[in-house]
Design an enzyme around this catalytic site. Structure first.
Site, PDB file in Angstrom:
ATOM      1  CD  GLU A  16      -3.081  -1.176   2.062  1.00 34.67           C
ATOM      2  OE1 GLU A  16      -3.110  -0.326   2.956  1.00 34.67           O
ATOM      3  OE2 GLU A  16      -3.999  -1.998   1.874  1.00 34.67           O
TER       4      GLU A  16
ATOM      5  CD  GLU B 135      -3.329  -6.053   3.712  1.00 35.69           C
ATOM      6  OE1 GLU B 135      -2.143  -5.826   3.420  1.00 35.69           O
ATOM      7  OE2 GLU B 135      -4.012  -5.279   4.389  1.00 35.69           O
TER       8      GLU B 135
HETATM    9  C1  GAL Z   1      -4.491  -2.680   5.091  1.00 35.82           C
HETATM   10  C2  GAL Z   1      -3.026  -2.622   5.501  1.00 35.82           C
HETATM   11  C3  GAL Z   1      -2.736  -3.533   6.664  1.00 35.82           C
HETATM   12  C4  GAL Z   1      -3.775  -3.338   7.726  1.00 35.82           C
HETATM   13  C5  GAL Z   1      -5.130  -3.620   7.139  1.00 35.82           C
HETATM   14  C6  GAL Z   1      -6.275  -3.571   8.115  1.00 35.82           C
HETATM   15  O1  GAL Z   1      -4.875  -1.615   4.337  1.00 35.82           O
HETATM   16  O2  GAL Z   1      -2.209  -3.008   4.439  1.00 35.82           O
HETATM   17  O3  GAL Z   1      -1.468  -3.273   7.175  1.00 35.82           O
HETATM   18  O4  GAL Z   1      -3.683  -2.035   8.186  1.00 35.82           O
HETATM   19  O5  GAL Z   1      -5.368  -2.675   6.140  1.00 35.82           O
HETATM   20  O6  GAL Z   1      -7.493  -3.806   7.454  1.00 35.82           O
END
Ligand code: GAL
Length: 823
Positions: free
Chosen positions: A415, A491
């Site tokens: 990100e 993710e």
């Molecule tokens: C994402 C991020 C993670 C964590 C997650 C929580 O955007 O990459 O590190 O913060 O959100 O939902």
């Protein structure tokens, strides 16, 4: 006598020819001081009042919790200055040799001195480093002092980073002609059933003043230790020379490294001078093929593999960030039981031990380098060091990790905010090229959360495998627009829940006054969505390589949904104190499965190998007699039947009965009864007794689960994951504590305070209960049960074997003692 002095003595007794590189742990007998200490880098500084510690050490996990340390970072005292010092001797026989010290990682901004001389610094806490101590060393009786200053800063992390020399340390004595630090690169450019080409690149350093005739001998050992091939290359080493030697070796009928048979070979590299091996270096590796085929997916040894992955932060829950082999191995074992086949080391290089374990267990790993580049996510983040250090950190990460067969790709960032800029692609290209330079055999990736900006601004095109965070709806468009890309759900989901907690009626909320999140697996932040949505879109897009859920384990810090919308100030995160750790895990901080663990297990494991069914919620709703309780069943079988006190409430077929359109969290309406093709639901008027489910496959009952309404807490149950541990001061036994009623039924709401007592050569390494909003110490010999459970972690003493007795007592409950053994 101290272990280091025994080591020193042993070294002196060994004949020179046997001294082909001595690598020893450097973890024992450090002294630690929290706070600034003027002149502590000097050799004659008096540290006698400092605390003795054994590394790895995380000073922050000791607590106490305090809101001033920020809920976002776990509310633990991780920032400020910390000093470590250690005295040691090096034998006179090492005088003409090279002596190095290696840190697998120190959190954060390490500065290191030897006998008052500055050796160097390393800002990034997640990358290991080595310093040459030779120029400033005293040999023989005279002592040396190494001093380390760490200065982790406030507002420097989006999660709990830990603090201290939290990974292992090593001292090495090696010949002036030696293989460089992380100096081998073993790859397998061609592999067939009949034969594998193993290519070994070895970087040799000759620090001597004179030319030396020598030979590089590389020998491949199969898993049983038998030599299966070797190569020798004559070397005429010039003074001060560094040289890379390439040797191809052919192995016939290779045993392949795969997820079911993680076969490891070892490359032994020796520098031979005369008839003496003056250096010897071992590189474990695997022989395997990995293909990424756009439109189709990934093939390991020719077979398609879908990544059923989890993102993992580096902490080990109540043990903090201090590396522990067994605690890491246990995390991986629990994940594998869920059906996980891959780990994303979000968002930083992992401990070396994690990759050793994944090699051994057959897990695939995406190793990630950074959570930011030049643009800041937090005021004191790695961006401050990025320009000066990124190339070194990235190259070192790849040199360290590229021989692990478990590693399948490199991620250059998570990100990264540069996605939103017109020229962010330049840095992506630069980092991608560094990866290729160090390892042309593996593909690169990144986790992009801006869509379509990451594509439009050209960053996605710069990596081999664009990963998309939380964008399952984009998979088909990206696949159509870029048929030549392999893409990944880097993710996914970010569903939140607290183990064993159910709020009724099912309602839509982000924050709950209890600071707990219902475990119906229907709650998450606005960017997130239930696991079911990812299942659906991965199902519709079989070309996508798979997913990495956020997260496998709960971790310290980032207690979303409690706090957390404004990324610019950490203080915002304290609104819901004492909420201080994550709710994202499929298992809690103790490693106890939440319901979501079983939802993934039902989707990721095959009914033939692992027939399973899971029932939720618990069945203690005495205050809701007669009211309808939503009951969910997660199973990998096709059908299930629910029974209340022996009476059938009907059968349901997965995906057929009433499948509802799956929606995202942010458009989920209250009242929607949330049956998806991946979960079954009944609404059951509460009546005390037994709720039971039987799952059927091909008409045959294959698994069952049940909950009985429990009476008042009356006794305890203690179950050790391993009743026998090694007496090495590191090995751990994880003991699960459950509160039961007098008939042995689990009490799902119990909160009894439980005290622990140990007899024998062991100590309590940590306690926990998985409650993300508890400020109890992780290190006290007592813990409240949370949703009926607690955890106590027992560590044996180094070199002291014997019987151990663990006794748990709690007011009003029968006490219980269980035996353990340390050998
Ligand atoms: C994402 C991020 C993670 C964590 C997650 C929580 O955007 O990459 O590190 O913060 O959100 O939902």
């Amino acid at each position: 006598m101290t272990p280091l002095r025994i080591f020193t003595l042993l070294l002196m007794l060994l004949p020179m020819a046997m001294q082909a590189r001595d690598r020893q742990s450097f973890n024992a007998e450090w002294r630690f001081h929290k706070g600034e200490a003027e002149t502590a880098e000097k050799a004659d500084f008096d540290d006698s009042e400092w605390r003795e510690v054994t590394l790895p050490h995380d000073w922050a996990i000791e607590g106490p919790f305090d809101v001033k340390y920020n809920a976002r970072c776990g509310g633990l005292p991780f920032h400020g200055t910390g000093w470590y010092r250690k005295s040691f001797t090096v034998p006179a026989s090492a005088k003409d040799q090279k002596v190095t010290v290696e840190f697998d990682g120190a959190m954060y901004n390490a500065h290191v001195w030897l006998n008052g001389h500055f050796l160097g610094s390393r800002p990034f806490g997640y990358m290991g480093f080595e310093f040459d101590m030779t120029p400033y060393l005293n040999f023989g009786e005279e002592e040396n002092v190494i001093s380390v200053r760490l200065t982790p800063e406030d507002l420097s992390s989006r999660w709990y980073p830990g603090a201290g020399i939290y990974r292992n340390t090593w001292i090495e004595i090696k010949d002036e002609s030696h293989i460089d630090h992380w100096g081998t690169f073993v790859s397998t450019p061609s592999v067939s059933k009949e034969s594998a080409e193993v290519n070994i690149e070895t970087k040799i350093v000759h620090d001597g003043d004179e030319t030396r005739e020598a030979t590089l001998k590389s020998t491949l050992l199969d898993p049983s230790g038998k030599s299966v091939g070797e190569a020798t290359t004559p070397l005429n080493l010039l003074p001060g020379e560094t040289r890379v030697v390439t040797q191809p070796i052919y192995v016939s009928s290779p045993q392949l490294w795969g997820m079911k048979s993680p076969v490891l070979y070892t490359a032994v590299s020796e520098i031979i001078s005369g008839d003496t091996a003056v250096d010897r270096y071992e590189t474990p590796f695997g022989i395997r093929t990995l293909e990424f085929i756009p439109g189709e997916g990934m093939r390991l040894n020719g077979e398609k593999v879908r990544l059923n992955g989890v993102c993992m932060h580096h902490d080990l829950g109540a043990l903090g960030a201090a590396v522990n082999y067994r605690a890491t191995e246990r995390q991986m074992e629990i994940m594998m039981e869920m059906g996980v086949n891959s780990i994303r080391t979000s968002h930083n290089p992992p401990s070396p031990e994690l990759l050793q374990i994944c090699d051994r267990l057959g897990l695939l790993v995406q190793v990630e380098a950074f959570d930011c580049w030049q643009m800041a996510k937090v005021p004191n983040g790695y961006n401050k060091f990025f320009d000066e250090w990124h190339e070194r950190d990235l190259r070192d990460m790849i040199r360290r990790d590229r021989n692990h067969p478990s590693v399948i790709m490199w991620s250059i960032g998570n990100e990264i905010l540069e996605q939103g800029t017109k020229d962010g692609w330049k840095m992506a290209r630069h980092l991608h090229r560094i990866c290729k330079d160090e390892d042309p055999t593996r593909l690169t990736s990144a986790g992009f959360n801006y869509y379509p900006a990451s594509v439009k601004n050209g960053l996605a095109a710069e990596v081999d495998i664009p990963g998309f965070n939380y964008k399952p709806l984009a998979y088909s468009t990206v696949s159509k627009e870029h048929p030549d890309w392999n893409i990944l759900g880097s993710e996914t989901s970010s569903c939140t829940s607290s183990r064993g907690v159910y709020h009724l009626p099912i309602e839509k909320y982000e924050k709950h006054e209890s600071l707990q999140v219902t475990s119906y697996d229907l709650i998450g932040p606005p960017w997130a969505y239930p696991p079911d949505i990812e299942f659906r879109f991965l199902g519709e897009n079989p070309n996508v390589l798979g997913e990495y859920i956020w997260t496998g384990f709960d971790y310290l810090g980032e207690p979303t949904p409690h706090g957390g919308k404004d990324n610019s100030t950490n203080g915002y995160w304290n609104e819901d104190w004492p909420s201080r750790s994550s709710y994202f895990g499929a298992v809690d901080l103790c490693g106890f499965p939440k319901d979501r663990f079983f939802l993934y297990q039902s989707h990721w494991t095959d009914v033939k190998d692992n027939p399973m069914v899971h029932l939720l919620p618990h069945w203690n709703w005495e205050d809701r007699a007669g009211q309808e309780i939503p009951v969910y069943v997660y199973t990998n079988a096709e059908e299930a039947e629910l029974f209340l006190n022996g009476k059938s409430l009907g059968r349901k077929v997965k995906g057929k009965d009433k499948p509802k359109q799956i929606v995202a969290f942010n458009n989920w309406e209250e009242g929607n009864d949330w049956e998806t093709p991946y979960r079954l639901r009944w609404d059951v008027p509460f009546e005390a007794g037994e709720l039971k489910v039987i799952a059927y496959q091909d008409g045959k009952a294959i698994a069952e689960d049940s909950h009985k309404t429990a009476g008042a807490p009356a006794k305890l149950e203690l179950t050790a994951d391993r009743p026998e541990i090694t007496a090495d001061g590191k090995d751990l036994s994880f003991v699960t504590v459950r509160v039961l009623d007098k008939d042995g039924n689990f009490c799902p709401n119990a909160t009894n305070q439980i005290d622990f007592k140990l007899e024998g050569p062991a100590s309590i390494a940590a306690v926990d209960n998985g409650n993300a909003a508890s400020l109890e110490s992780f290190q006290a010999p007592t813990r409240k049960a949370f949703s009926g459970m607690a955890l106590v972690v027992i560590r044996g003493e180094d070199g002291k074997s014997g019987e151990i007795k663990l006794t748990a007592t709690s007011e009003g409950l029968e006490p219980l003692t269980i035996p353990l053994v340390s050998k």
